[in-house]
Motif scaffolding. Structure first.
Motif, PDB file in Angstrom:
ATOM      1  N   ASN A 111     -21.559   0.403  17.229  1.00  0.00           N
ATOM      2  CA  ASN A 111     -22.810   1.126  17.375  1.00  0.00           C
ATOM      3  C   ASN A 111     -22.548   2.541  17.860  1.00  0.00           C
ATOM      4  O   ASN A 111     -21.813   2.754  18.822  1.00  0.00           O
ATOM      5  CB  ASN A 111     -23.725   0.407  18.371  1.00  0.00           C
TER       6      ASN A 111
ATOM      7  N   HIS B   5     -24.130  -7.480   6.641  1.00  0.00           N
ATOM      8  CA  HIS B   5     -23.019  -7.944   7.467  1.00  0.00           C
ATOM      9  C   HIS B   5     -22.750  -7.021   8.642  1.00  0.00           C
ATOM     10  O   HIS B   5     -21.783  -7.191   9.371  1.00  0.00           O
ATOM     11  CB  HIS B   5     -21.757  -8.121   6.613  1.00  0.00           C
TER      12      HIS B   5
ATOM     13  N   TYR C 105     -13.844   0.710   7.181  1.00  0.00           N
ATOM     14  CA  TYR C 105     -13.166  -0.259   6.334  1.00  0.00           C
ATOM     15  C   TYR C 105     -11.698   0.110   6.228  1.00  0.00           C
ATOM     16  O   TYR C 105     -11.291   1.211   6.578  1.00  0.00           O
ATOM     17  CB  TYR C 105     -13.833  -0.410   4.969  1.00  0.00           C
ATOM     18  N   ARG C 106     -10.939  -0.847   5.754  1.00  0.00           N
ATOM     19  CA  ARG C 106      -9.496  -0.753   5.831  1.00  0.00           C
ATOM     20  C   ARG C 106      -8.923  -1.422   4.590  1.00  0.00           C
ATOM     21  O   ARG C 106      -9.365  -2.487   4.184  1.00  0.00           O
ATOM     22  CB  ARG C 106      -9.069  -1.540   7.082  1.00  0.00           C
ATOM     23  N   THR C 107      -7.981  -0.761   3.931  1.00  0.00           N
ATOM     24  CA  THR C 107      -7.266  -1.406   2.821  1.00  0.00           C
ATOM     25  C   THR C 107      -5.787  -1.412   3.150  1.00  0.00           C
ATOM     26  O   THR C 107      -5.273  -0.473   3.752  1.00  0.00           O
ATOM     27  CB  THR C 107      -7.467  -0.664   1.485  1.00  0.00           C
TER      28      THR C 107
ATOM     29  N   ARG D  78     -27.107   4.869  15.134  1.00  0.00           N
ATOM     30  CA  ARG D  78     -26.778   4.192  13.880  1.00  0.00           C
ATOM     31  C   ARG D  78     -25.508   3.358  14.040  1.00  0.00           C
ATOM     32  O   ARG D  78     -24.800   3.463  15.040  1.00  0.00           O
ATOM     33  CB  ARG D  78     -26.656   5.180  12.735  1.00  0.00           C
ATOM     34  N   VAL D  79     -25.246   2.547  13.045  1.00  0.00           N
ATOM     35  CA  VAL D  79     -24.080   1.685  13.040  1.00  0.00           C
ATOM     36  C   VAL D  79     -22.964   2.383  12.248  1.00  0.00           C
ATOM     37  O   VAL D  79     -23.203   2.907  11.164  1.00  0.00           O
ATOM     38  CB  VAL D  79     -24.437   0.336  12.382  1.00  0.00           C
TER      39      VAL D  79
ATOM     40  N   VAL E  51     -19.502   1.974  10.312  1.00  0.00           N
ATOM     41  CA  VAL E  51     -18.693   0.946   9.665  1.00  0.00           C
ATOM     42  C   VAL E  51     -17.351   1.540   9.242  1.00  0.00           C
ATOM     43  O   VAL E  51     -17.313   2.598   8.623  1.00  0.00           O
ATOM     44  CB  VAL E  51     -19.411   0.349   8.439  1.00  0.00           C
TER      45      VAL E  51
ATOM     46  N   LYS F 213       0.858  -1.190   0.000  1.00  0.00           N
ATOM     47  CA  LYS F 213       0.000   0.000   0.000  1.00  0.00           C
ATOM     48  C   LYS F 213       0.897   1.244   0.000  1.00  0.00           C
ATOM     49  O   LYS F 213       1.886   1.292   0.722  1.00  0.00           O
ATOM     50  CB  LYS F 213      -0.875  -0.011   1.245  1.00  0.00           C
TER      51      LYS F 213
ATOM     52  N   ASN G 206     -27.384  -3.611  11.270  1.00  0.00           N
ATOM     53  CA  ASN G 206     -28.350  -2.526  11.120  1.00  0.00           C
ATOM     54  C   ASN G 206     -29.403  -2.801  10.057  1.00  0.00           C
ATOM     55  O   ASN G 206     -30.122  -1.902   9.643  1.00  0.00           O
ATOM     56  CB  ASN G 206     -27.610  -1.220  10.787  1.00  0.00           C
TER      57      ASN G 206
ATOM     58  N   LYS H 158     -17.629 -14.119   4.684  1.00  0.00           N
ATOM     59  CA  LYS H 158     -18.899 -13.409   4.600  1.00  0.00           C
ATOM     60  C   LYS H 158     -19.602 -13.599   3.265  1.00  0.00           C
ATOM     61  O   LYS H 158     -20.831 -13.535   3.197  1.00  0.00           O
ATOM     62  CB  LYS H 158     -18.632 -11.904   4.796  1.00  0.00           C
TER      63      LYS H 158
ATOM     64  N   TYR I 190     -17.562  -2.919  12.463  1.00  0.00           N
ATOM     65  CA  TYR I 190     -18.604  -1.939  12.750  1.00  0.00           C
ATOM     66  C   TYR I 190     -18.812  -1.806  14.253  1.00  0.00           C
ATOM     67  O   TYR I 190     -18.445  -2.675  15.027  1.00  0.00           O
ATOM     68  CB  TYR I 190     -19.916  -2.310  12.057  1.00  0.00           C
TER      69      TYR I 190
ATOM     70  N   THR J 203      -7.658  -6.450   3.423  1.00  0.00           N
ATOM     71  CA  THR J 203      -8.751  -5.502   3.337  1.00  0.00           C
ATOM     72  C   THR J 203      -9.880  -6.047   4.197  1.00  0.00           C
ATOM     73  O   THR J 203     -10.201  -7.226   4.114  1.00  0.00           O
ATOM     74  CB  THR J 203      -9.188  -5.425   1.845  1.00  0.00           C
ATOM     75  N   GLY J 204     -10.472  -5.229   5.011  1.00  0.00           N
ATOM     76  CA  GLY J 204     -11.554  -5.728   5.839  1.00  0.00           C
ATOM     77  C   GLY J 204     -12.412  -4.588   6.339  1.00  0.00           C
ATOM     78  O   GLY J 204     -12.257  -3.444   5.928  1.00  0.00           O
ATOM     79  N   TYR J 205     -13.338  -4.920   7.209  1.00  0.00           N
ATOM     80  CA  TYR J 205     -14.204  -3.880   7.740  1.00  0.00           C
ATOM     81  C   TYR J 205     -14.689  -4.316   9.119  1.00  0.00           C
ATOM     82  O   TYR J 205     -14.686  -5.498   9.463  1.00  0.00           O
ATOM     83  CB  TYR J 205     -15.402  -3.610   6.808  1.00  0.00           C
TER      84      TYR J 205
END
Lengths: 350, 350, 350, 350
Positions: free
Chosen positions: D260, C193, D271-273, D266-267, D269, A280, C196, D145, D258, D254-256
């Motif tokens: 609250n 996933h 993410y990550r690269t 709201r939730v 989220v 990256k 919500n 997932k 979440y 890469t992932g994500y």
């Protein structure tokens, strides 16, 4: 706070203005440009900047601390010389000057005046090039053996400089930034397809005593755009594809080694391929990094990443490439003390 | 029915056997190979073919009409000379011989014996190369201006010939097949990264009086495989990517033209980009086409597509490239009567 | 000269401001945005535009002729309704509204007030989509049979709408623009996933009585960005890859036909592949084209390319997709009079 | 030494013959094929194998230990049943049978006769699929997932089975091999563009109680060939592109995640690269690995990688997909005890 004046508002000028606007600790005071329609464009977008028609209004303006010169290369020396003589810091667009002689004169004047002279080799501020330098410096590639660059597209034919002076400064600056060894000679060939004696296709080889070699393929006449560089070591190799949106740098765990097969009197070469790693990269805008480096080095009295010495070395190679092209590809020596003592030509000529 | 004997059952031999098996009007009688384990492999797959350990058993076999020679290039001349002297038709693997002198001797002998001498430049039988020739011949590209070829990968380092002799014959044969003009000189540079004086990276430029230029970039040391050729005319340009499974040839409706701007004393260049066309190509196996051409030309007493004269011209360029590399890239003249009368070097040296 | 006010200066707002600045015959008077830091950003870049914190300052400003609404979709109806009621022309960001009911109410109000109501489906103004429509309209593809779209990347998970409402409006608007037939039903499945209940991956199929089918694959959870659409006819097929810098549209001369083999009681299908054509596309900025269409249609009292009716049809499909997902993929009928008389389900259920 | 007989010498037969020839500890005794011209082809290439016109000559041949069945799927059950009844080991081409009922009968018979019943899902023996399984098993992806597969091209329209039965077995076998969880339902939609009621485009979704989802896009009607699979976890994700010659598997860091946001209800989220890793894969021929596994498992009385149970599970999903297509995409339950207790449809229907 450094007050900046920018000379030239052509193709690259708006990018410089925008980034010096965004840079730290500086203020763009004025921009000089002879074409009135370009000045009007400037004023529409940046109403707070003063547009002037004559570079002298910047060079002799006592409020201005630093002058950025983004004009055709033939004018670089005269403008920069005047600005340095006035004690201004100077940033020159690439290539630095039309000759090594001019570049050396400017470097001497800057030293004498104790001001910063810098060249904008923007690519040195990209995440990709920084990553390549880190990989070479950490010796992850092993001993580096070659750099092979292709920079071709269907592009603007320049009317003042050939395709090497237009396109190769990017790649030569990257070469000089990641490889410490100094080259001893160059070979270049090229061709003109217009009747103005300005090559639109050219090939350049840069030779090093250690056996490292660099090759550049530049063209304004390709139907496809290619921006590809290979940097090969004996342990790992890099593919740098600047057109890839995210995977610009691929590191191949690929190498080779050799041994002597005494019995059969030959050399045995083993090669190896392994995994590929796509690191990256940082994605900050390179031109902004360059602008910040300029301002920061003025303030800290330091040499920037893209120094005038690197800029001079780029011009030295370009100048030699011209000589080689005019002599039909003959080798042109850059530094005779670096030429390997038993040259290949001696072997042939004896 | 032509009876064929094949000398050499190494890397390429099985492909030759398989395709001469499939070719029309011929029969593979015997295969000569010194290594017993290779002969056993042959017999397992092709039980009807006689395996022999000595090439003489093929050359002097009166049942054999035609000899296919797929051995290291250093042995080509001696084997082919013996076979031609026996009145056999001969197919040589590329490159034809180690020198132009050897190639010329073989051509003379074949003419004297009235037998066919042919070289296996397989690429000439691909749909892609045939399409390129058709596009050039029909003048759809306009005046062709350049050919630029990159053939690099991490590959088998050869122990007898350098990377140009190994890889460039493919590209030079394509050049010679699609371009009628004869070159007047070459420049080449290269580097050895093993201690055997055999270049593993080399760059070759071939110069033509009309202003056409050809450039070849060959390497055994690239982490990625590239097989890319650009052929540019002033009307259209071709991108030939041999690694593309289906879209090997792209024709760009892209060109440029220039005019003189008298007032500003400069040349104005306009370029143009348009649609791209990807023609469907014939997909018959090239090697089978080559085998059929060999048999057919024996029967019809005709010259094949991949003739010995084309093979000689490939060797001529390779031989000159060796000289240029040994003289550090100096231009090596191929045909002095084709050198442009006012050379660029004159302009420089006066 | 049309005076424009823009509500919302978030992610998309700056692009709208910039393009309405550049559009013909209009003037951006004010921008409403609740977040002070966003307003400061606006004022820095566009000092001549008035920033206001409340949308009402735009809706009830008598100087404003047209209101552009670039806020979260849940607020579209209320804001647009007020603006239309004041007699303003309204441009809504996509998707038009949260429900077909809301969309229909707005359309009725706009007709009653004789003002323009338009939805910004920007893609309709790209050269690629225009070319696709031209190819379909001219029947160059033959009878169109399917549209298959993949729009996936690792993206911002929205907190108010699912991935179909976020990403599919682009593709559904393209579908509706190039295909005249109206669909009779949709099926959709998806998965959440995050906890919500907002799907981050979803698949949508849109069914047509003629046998045409459209499929959409949308995800915020892909490690790679894909923007690919296939449009297939029985004569030719299109590959639209929006990530290609220059070759966005490829037209394949590829098709198939079938005949009955009475003897063997089966259908024989022939397929055919031919050349590929990559047309040059216009490269004007799509958003500017959209802005100009909005202003032009206000002045000329015409319906724009990206009309409110097309916007409503997009919402209709999205709304049905929600129902289908909640019913585990069950078919949801859009227009019962279009359902084929002998449905497949009848065949099964009898 | 296992004596093998092969029934069917059509498209895939020659590959099976060649690989059982090369496999360890086995001998191909005979091949049965009704078409005389195919038998002649066999005899030309493999003169040592006996060609027979009737499958019975293999099934009832006491010298034969194992029968390989490479005939149309409709004939699998009858042929396999006879061979198992004779006490032969049986390898069935994919898909195993036309129905789960048939597959279960064969499995029971094989158990009763204590012989091996195996299905040729070749892809399980590729380096790419093995690497994917290893990455999932080692939990390097985190919790997986989704799996999203596209397998489209302009291909042979089959006259006996639809596109899912033809193409999806590859992908479903991979799914079943790398994911241990059992699915509870499927949804499928599709379209027929020929008048034979056999879908040439179809979309399949497979649902799992854990929230994992799998989607398959299959077409015989695409102008481009795509073989792409995404496997996403919350920690890392895989892109598997089977058309890439060397970089078939890319692992994205890469992932994500979440959390609250209680305040705003709201939730959130994130993410990550990160880096991408392209592992080197083993490159042995998959079909040879499959043949060796078959012979080895006969000898060792073990279950192979590509077992009849996995083959049955593939048929189970295909059979359910047929039902769903005929019911216009309605969810078809595979295992009612796995259906999540609070289904989404309950939420809607109440």
């Amino acid at each position: 706070m450094i007050n900046v004046g920018i000379i030239g508002y052509g193709y690259w000028g708006p990018n410089l203005v925008r980034n010096f606007f965004a840079a730290n600790d500086c203020r763009v005071i004025s921009v000089a440009e002879a074409r009135p329609e370009r000045l009007r464009l400037l004023e529409k977008i940046f109403p707070t900047i003063k547009g002037v028609s004559d570079a002298a209004e910047i060079i002799y303006d006592p409020k201005i601390d630093a002058v950025v010169i983004a004009t055709p290369v033939a004018t670089h020396f005269t403008l920069a010389h005047k600005a340095l003589a006035e004690g201004k810091h100077v940033l020159l667009e690439k290539p630095m000057t039309s000759s090594t002689e001019e570049a050396e004169l400017l470097i001497n004047l800057a030293e004498q005046k104790r001001v910063l002279l810098m060249v904008d080799h923007t690519f040195l501020y990209t995440g990709a090039v920084q990553k390549m330098r880190d990989l070479v410096d950490s010796r992850e590639l092993g001993n580096i053996k070659y750099l092979d660059s292709t920079r071709i597209n269907l592009g603007l034919f320049q009317s003042d400089v050939n395709v090497l002076w237009d396109l190769a400064p990017h790649d030569i600056s990257i070469l000089n930034y990641i490889v410490d060894e100094r080259p001893y000679s160059v070979n270049a060939t090229g061709i003109t397809h217009t009747n103005n004696n300005i090559e639109n296709i050219a090939y350049l080889t840069v030779n090093y005593a250690s056996g490292f070699i660099a090759h550049f393929n530049c063209s304004w006449t390709s139907p496809v755009k290619v921006r590809m560089m290979l940097v090969g070591g004996d342990q790992k190799m890099i593919l740098y594809n600047d057109l890839e949106p995210t995977e610009k740098i691929k590191v191949y765990d690929t190498g080779y080694s050799y041994s002597n097969d005494e019995e059969r009197k030959r050399v045995l070469v083993d090669y190896r391929t392994g995994d590929i790693h796509v690191p990256k990269l940082t994605t900050t805008e390179a031109l902004l990094g360059m602008a910040n480096d300029f301002i920061h080095c003025i303030q800290e009295k330091k040499q920037p990443k893209s120094s005038c010495h690197l800029g001079l070395d780029v011009v030295r190679i370009l100048e030699a490439s011209n000589k080689s092209i005019k002599q039909n590809g003959r080798e042109v020596i850059l530094e005779s003390n670096l030429v390997p003592t038993i040259t290949k030509s001696n072997e042939v000529l004896i």
